[in-house]
Design a protein around this motif. Sequence first.
Motif, PDB file in Angstrom:
ATOM      1  N   ARG A 133       0.834  -1.206   0.000  1.00 30.48           N
ATOM      2  CA  ARG A 133       0.000   0.000   0.000  1.00 30.48           C
ATOM      3  C   ARG A 133       0.873   1.263   0.000  1.00 30.48           C
ATOM      4  NH1 ARG A 133      -4.494  -1.276   4.640  1.00 30.48           N
ATOM      5  NH2 ARG A 133      -6.217  -0.586   3.347  1.00 30.48           N
ATOM      6  N   ILE A 134       1.941   1.224   0.763  1.00 33.41           N
ATOM      7  CA  ILE A 134       2.859   2.374   0.815  1.00 33.41           C
ATOM      8  C   ILE A 134       3.519   2.581  -0.546  1.00 33.41           C
ATOM      9  CG2 ILE A 134       5.042   3.199   1.800  1.00 33.41           C
ATOM     10  CD1 ILE A 134       4.094   1.869   4.474  1.00 33.41           C
ATOM     11  N   LYS A 135       3.974   1.493  -1.151  1.00 32.31           N
ATOM     12  CA  LYS A 135       4.609   1.606  -2.465  1.00 32.31           C
ATOM     13  C   LYS A 135       3.636   2.100  -3.529  1.00 32.31           C
ATOM     14  CE  LYS A 135       8.398  -1.667  -1.951  1.00 32.31           C
ATOM     15  NZ  LYS A 135       8.970  -2.941  -2.420  1.00 32.31           N
ATOM     16  N   SER A 136       2.357   1.760  -3.377  1.00 35.37           N
ATOM     17  CA  SER A 136       1.371   2.221  -4.363  1.00 35.37           C
ATOM     18  C   SER A 136       1.151   3.725  -4.257  1.00 35.37           C
ATOM     19  CB  SER A 136       0.061   1.470  -4.223  1.00 35.37           C
ATOM     20  OG  SER A 136      -0.669   1.908  -3.099  1.00 35.37           O
ATOM     21  N   CYS A 137       1.490   4.330  -3.142  1.00 37.18           N
ATOM     22  CA  CYS A 137       1.389   5.788  -2.987  1.00 37.18           C
ATOM     23  C   CYS A 137       2.326   6.494  -3.951  1.00 37.18           C
ATOM     24  CB  CYS A 137       1.710   6.212  -1.555  1.00 37.18           C
ATOM     25  SG  CYS A 137       0.488   5.696  -0.349  1.00 37.18           S
ATOM     26  N   GLU A 138       3.484   5.874  -4.223  1.00 42.38           N
ATOM     27  CA  GLU A 138       4.445   6.454  -5.180  1.00 42.38           C
ATOM     28  C   GLU A 138       3.835   6.546  -6.569  1.00 42.38           C
ATOM     29  OE1 GLU A 138       8.839   5.051  -3.651  1.00 42.38           O
ATOM     30  OE2 GLU A 138       7.778   3.794  -5.068  1.00 42.38           O
ATOM     31  N   LEU A 139       3.054   5.538  -6.924  1.00 42.98           N
ATOM     32  CA  LEU A 139       2.472   5.490  -8.256  1.00 42.98           C
ATOM     33  C   LEU A 139       1.393   6.550  -8.455  1.00 42.98           C
ATOM     34  CD1 LEU A 139       2.090   1.609  -8.517  1.00 42.98           C
ATOM     35  CD2 LEU A 139       3.949   3.021  -9.421  1.00 42.98           C
ATOM     36  N   LYS A 140       0.753   6.963  -7.380  1.00 43.27           N
ATOM     37  CA  LYS A 140      -0.322   7.946  -7.460  1.00 43.27           C
ATOM     38  C   LYS A 140       0.188   9.360  -7.651  1.00 43.27           C
ATOM     39  CE  LYS A 140      -3.371   5.186  -4.574  1.00 43.27           C
ATOM     40  NZ  LYS A 140      -4.026   5.086  -3.281  1.00 43.27           N
ATOM     41  N   GLU A 141       1.427   9.603  -7.281  1.00 43.21           N
ATOM     42  CA  GLU A 141       1.980  10.963  -7.345  1.00 43.21           C
ATOM     43  C   GLU A 141       2.324  11.392  -8.751  1.00 43.21           C
ATOM     44  OE1 GLU A 141       5.247  11.061  -4.613  1.00 43.21           O
ATOM     45  OE2 GLU A 141       3.938  10.836  -2.906  1.00 43.21           O
TER      46      GLU A 141
END
Length: 142
Positions: free
Chosen positions: A134-142
Motif C-alpha cells: 500500500r505504501i509503495k502504491s502511494c508512489e504510483l499515485k503521485e
Amino acid sequence: MNSDFVIALHSLVLLANLPNQMANSESIAENVCTNPTRIRKIMSILRKSGYVKTKEGIGGGYVLSCNPEKTTLSQIYQAMATGSLKPSWCTGDPDQACVISSNTQVVMDEIFTEAEMHLHSYLNQITISSVLDRIKSCELKE
C-alpha cells in the motif's frame, strides 16, 4: 493507544523493504522520525516476540526474522499494544447506590473488550507485506 504500535509497524515495514539487510536504531529512528532510544525499546519487544533479530557491534542492527507475507498487524498489535483501547481510568463508582455510577465501569469494560476483539479481527486481515504494498502504491499515485 500510544504510538508504540505504529512505530513498531513502521520499523517492520522498513525492514521488510530491506530484505536481508541490517538497519541500526539510528537509521530506523531517522526514518520513523523519533529518537534511537525509543526505537531500541520497541525493537527489544519485537526481538523478544521473534519479529526481528539483532547483531551487536559495528555493522550491527536489526533484520526482519518473520515472514512479512504471513505476519499480521493483529500479531504486532498483540505484542505491542493489546488492551490499550481501554482507558486506565473509568468514571463511576461500583459502590454507589446510583445504577449509572455503579455499573458504568462494568459496561465500558465489556464495550472496550468487544472493540478490541473487532480490532484484532480487522488487523488479522492485514500483513506487513500488504502495508508495504500500500505504501509503495502511494508512489504510483503521485
